[in-house]
Write a protein that holds these residues in place. Structure first.
Motif, PDB file in Angstrom:
ATOM      1  N   TYR A  54       0.833  -1.201   0.000  1.00 36.06           N
ATOM      2  CA  TYR A  54       0.000   0.000   0.000  1.00 36.06           C
ATOM      3  C   TYR A  54       0.873   1.260   0.000  1.00 36.06           C
ATOM      4  CZ  TYR A  54      -3.742   3.212   1.155  1.00 36.06           C
ATOM      5  OH  TYR A  54      -4.644   4.249   1.118  1.00 36.06           O
ATOM      6  N   THR A  58       0.921   4.300  -2.700  1.00 43.08           N
ATOM      7  CA  THR A  58       0.757   5.677  -2.234  1.00 43.08           C
ATOM      8  C   THR A  58       1.904   6.549  -2.737  1.00 43.08           C
ATOM      9  OG1 THR A  58      -0.389   4.907  -0.240  1.00 43.08           O
ATOM     10  CG2 THR A  58       0.527   7.137  -0.193  1.00 43.08           C
ATOM     11  N   HIS A  61       1.374   7.490  -6.342  1.00 45.19           N
ATOM     12  CA  HIS A  61       0.390   8.569  -6.496  1.00 45.19           C
ATOM     13  C   HIS A  61       0.977   9.903  -6.054  1.00 45.19           C
ATOM     14  CE1 HIS A  61      -3.643   6.909  -7.599  1.00 45.19           C
ATOM     15  NE2 HIS A  61      -3.044   5.763  -7.306  1.00 45.19           N
ATOM     16  N   LEU A  85      -3.286  11.694  -2.265  1.00 43.30           N
ATOM     17  CA  LEU A  85      -3.263  10.615  -1.280  1.00 43.30           C
ATOM     18  C   LEU A  85      -4.611   9.903  -1.208  1.00 43.30           C
ATOM     19  CD1 LEU A  85      -1.263  12.300   1.645  1.00 43.30           C
ATOM     20  CD2 LEU A  85      -0.404  10.836  -0.198  1.00 43.30           C
ATOM     21  N   VAL A  88      -5.600   7.310  -3.832  1.00 42.29           N
ATOM     22  CA  VAL A  88      -5.134   5.925  -3.748  1.00 42.29           C
ATOM     23  C   VAL A  88      -6.324   5.001  -3.543  1.00 42.29           C
ATOM     24  CG1 VAL A  88      -3.679   4.299  -2.480  1.00 42.29           C
ATOM     25  CG2 VAL A  88      -2.892   6.646  -2.844  1.00 42.29           C
ATOM     26  N   TRP A  89      -7.290   5.405  -2.688  1.00 46.37           N
ATOM     27  CA  TRP A  89      -8.468   4.560  -2.461  1.00 46.37           C
ATOM     28  C   TRP A  89      -9.718   5.092  -3.172  1.00 46.37           C
ATOM     29  CZ3 TRP A  89      -6.254   6.936   2.043  1.00 46.37           C
ATOM     30  CH2 TRP A  89      -6.909   8.079   2.502  1.00 46.37           C
TER      31      TRP A  89
END
Length: 666
Positions: A54, A58, A61, A85, A88-89
């Motif tokens: 993860y 991150t 990105h 940030l 990312v999700w």
């Protein structure tokens, strides 16, 4: 290079989770305690590997690494860093990586909670949790790889969906996933107990904190998502009964029933089979929500993916976990020893009634959500199930449920006294009735059910306060005790008692906020500078319309001045339409002015020649109570988590002789 290492870390997590899943089975067959304890480092290794993966995504990105397909599709060099940030999700692949990261985090927390969970139960739970992790990491690697490279790398990205470039959406998904995924621990505990064939009060004490934590996070996640939709989509509403909204509401309702059921099991060693079934159903509804959002069945601002292949994979996951767990339950549940008995009129009985209402309400939401989807899949016919259906099915179940909440918490365990409980609540009944009648008189000619809602909300808040007062005074004690004495005794009550009262009071605050929307007002007009639009007790004057720009957007903004109908100045509001060139997309930016717990809400429509605009203006009385009440509910859950009794095996502190005013811990 870091991207490839992140991809390798994800593959390593897949292998480690398989090892973690196999170790408890091997230990059970061989009787080797060392193998059983090896699940702990395996769980920590899985978490470390996914955390590294993860972090690698991150970093890609954050540095705008456009050689990564996921960054190209969801980022832009001009996008504000905070949204790099959150981006990312803000997409399917990244959000699934966050999903498994939280899944591994909960597994690691169980692994290190050595004093809170018995060793065998911990190992079996970690094995079940690892199975879930393995399947979802496999899903990511095979269908949703966030580390896919693109060659040649473009000079610029496509930017993130403008609707997701918002602080609310930077917070909402992590909170929601902490709730969704948190219920996987309850599920894993339930499956582990079924495998072991032992479910008792120790199991209930072990599972209750995880369930309560997941419920608290999911409460905050739903509230944050509701507030985001309220101010970001420009429609002025707080809940639409959208299938994706319902997908988060259903596990929350089932989780609420599970929280109450574990209390009965811990206190009275009862409702064992029912509690295990609820744990299975709650996480099953979380998986169902994942399927709805990512299967491609729906087109919504909430959905992440529209790839049917991914939907098929997730459907297989549903069949595996839901079908497999229910099959195991049907096989093992009849072998479980039944728990303690209790009278129908008792606190246990009220909690059972609470569960029945909650499950029935959850079923209505489930039917209203799935029926249109299934009908379209089977016949091709499209129908819409909207607010009228849910208002006529969900609300009639919610009202009696809310009424019995304060009543149930005043009843004694095992056998209660209806007359005594009613007497203790007379003050709450009386004050709530006065609040409802006073509201009706002041708003005569308005909606009839809104004052009823105000009364019910007041009843919940006052009833919660009275519960603390009654416990501090002592149910059978004289009422002559002074306020100072009662307050000192109240401070000595267990934190779980305060947390329960706070959560129930939060429900009352939410009900008051919802009921007050019966008096909401809406105005719509086309204005030129200097013209006004009145809504409710306020008047908005359009001062001017002008352009402004941000880092990655251009905006047309309307500047408004708000006054009361008597002419007193309240403040200013700005509402606009933002155009994002990279996405060729325009979104509405609503303007909000908060007055107490109420809001004036402005939404810009079309800009007309001559400097005029279309303006929609809402007056939302007490609307902030909806979300503040949800925060109070979550704080109640968090306060209960700090209770020493939530930590199985925590040593009791040595205490000196209690003074006469002290209340011993239960």
């Amino acid at each position: 290079m870091l991207v490839e290492v992140g991809h390798f870390a994800l593959a390593l997590a897949l292998a480690l989770s398989l090892v973690q899943a196999v170790l408890p089975v091997w230990a059970a067959r061989s009787g080797d305690a060392a193998l059983r304890e090896a699940t702990v480092p395996a769980a920590l290794g899985v978490f470390a590997a996914i955390l590294f993966a993860y972090a690698a995504l991150t970093y890609a990105h954050a540095t705008s690494d456009f050689s990564v397909q996921n960054v190209v599709e969801n980022s832009h060099t001009l996008k504000p860093f905070i949204y790099k940030l959150s981006g990312v999700w803000g997409n399917h692949e990244g959000s699934m990586l966050l999903w498994v990261l939280i899944l591994a985090l909960f597994g690691a927390m169980v692994a290190v909670a050595r004093n809170a969970v018995p060793p065998t139960l911990r190992a079996n739970t970690l094995g079940v949790q690892a199975t879930i992790t393995f399947v979802f990491v496999l899903f990511i690697i095979t269908t949703s790889n966030p580390f896919t490279r693109v060659a040649p790398a473009p000079m610029e990205g496509n930017d993130l969906n403008p609707l997701l470039q918002d602080a609310g959406l930077a917070i909402h998904p992590p909170l929601l996933y902490l709730g969704y995924v948190g219920f996987s621990i309850s599920f894993a505990f339930a499956i582990a107990a079924l495998i072991d064939g032992r479910i008792d009060a120790v199991w209930a004490r072990a599972v209750r904190p995880w369930t309560l934590a997941a419920w608290s996070f999911l409460t905050l996640g739903i509230a944050m998502g509701s507030y985001w939709a309220y101010y970001e989509l420009g429609w002025g509403g707080w809940w639409f009964w959208d299938p994706v909204e319902n997908a988060s509401l259903m596990p929350w309702i089932a989780g609420t029933a599970l929280v109450h059921s574990t209390v009965v099991m811990e206190k009275r060693d009862a409702l064992k089979v029912w509690t295990v079934l609820l744990a299975i159903l709650t996480f099953s509804l979380s998986l169902l929500g994942t399927f709805i959002v990512r299967s491609g069945l729906l087109t919504s601002v909430h959905t992440f993916a529209t790839d049917p292949t991914r939907g098929t994979f997730i459907l297989a996951i549903l069949v595996l976990f839901i079908g497999g767990s229910l099959t195991l339950f049907a096989w093992r549940a009849p072998m479980l020893r039944q728990g303690g008995l209790f009278a129908p009129i008792s606190r246990e009985g009220s909690l059972v009634l609470n569960n029945l209402f909650l499950v029935a309400a959850c079923a209505t939401v489930l039917v209203g959500t799935l029926y249109p989807l299934l009908l379209e899949m089977l016949t091709g016919e499209k129908i819409s199930v909207g607010p009228p259906f849910f208002n006529w099915t969900f609300v009639p179940l919610a009202i009696p449920l809310l009424v019995i909440v304060p009543f149930g918490q005043t009843l004694a365990w095992k056998r209660g006294d209806v007359a005594a409980a009613s007497q203790r609540l007379m003050l709450a009944f009386g004050l709530a009735l006065v609040a409802g009648l006073a509201t009706l008189a002041l708003t005569w000619g308005g909606p009839v059910m809104a004052p009823v809602g105000i009364g019910i909300g007041a009843y919940l808040v006052i009833g919660s306060a009275l519960e603390i007062a009654n416990r501090a005074r002592g149910y059978g004690a004289s009422r002559s005790r002074g306020v100072a004495t009662v307050w000192r005794r109240a401070i000595g009550l267990p934190r779980s008692a305060w947390g329960t009262a706070l959560a129930h009071a939060g429900v009352g605050v939410v009900v008051i906020g919802i009921a007050a929307q019966g008096w909401a007002k809406e105005g719509l007009a086309t204005l030129t500078p200097g013209e006004t639009l009145a809504t409710g007790p306020y008047v908005a004057t359009l001062d001017r319309v002008g352009p402004r720009s941000g880092e990655n957007y251009e905006e047309t903004t309307a500047f408004l001045t708000l006054r009361t109908r008597e002419g007193d100045r309240v403040g200013t509001v700005e509402t606009g339409k933002r155009f994002y060139p990279s996405r060729r997309m325009t979104v509405t930016e609503s303007g909000l002015k908060t007055v107490g717990f109420s809001q004036i809400y402005a939404s810009l429509g079309e800009v007309v020649p001559g400097g005029g605009i279309g303006l929609r203006l809402y007056y939302k009385p007490l609307v902030l109570l909806i979300w503040l009440g949800a925060v109070v509910m979550a704080l109640g859950g968090a306060l209960s988590l700090t209770d020493r009794r939530m930590r199985v095996g925590a040593p009791a502190r040595a205490k000196a002789k209690l003074p006469p005013h002290a209340v011993p811990a239960e």
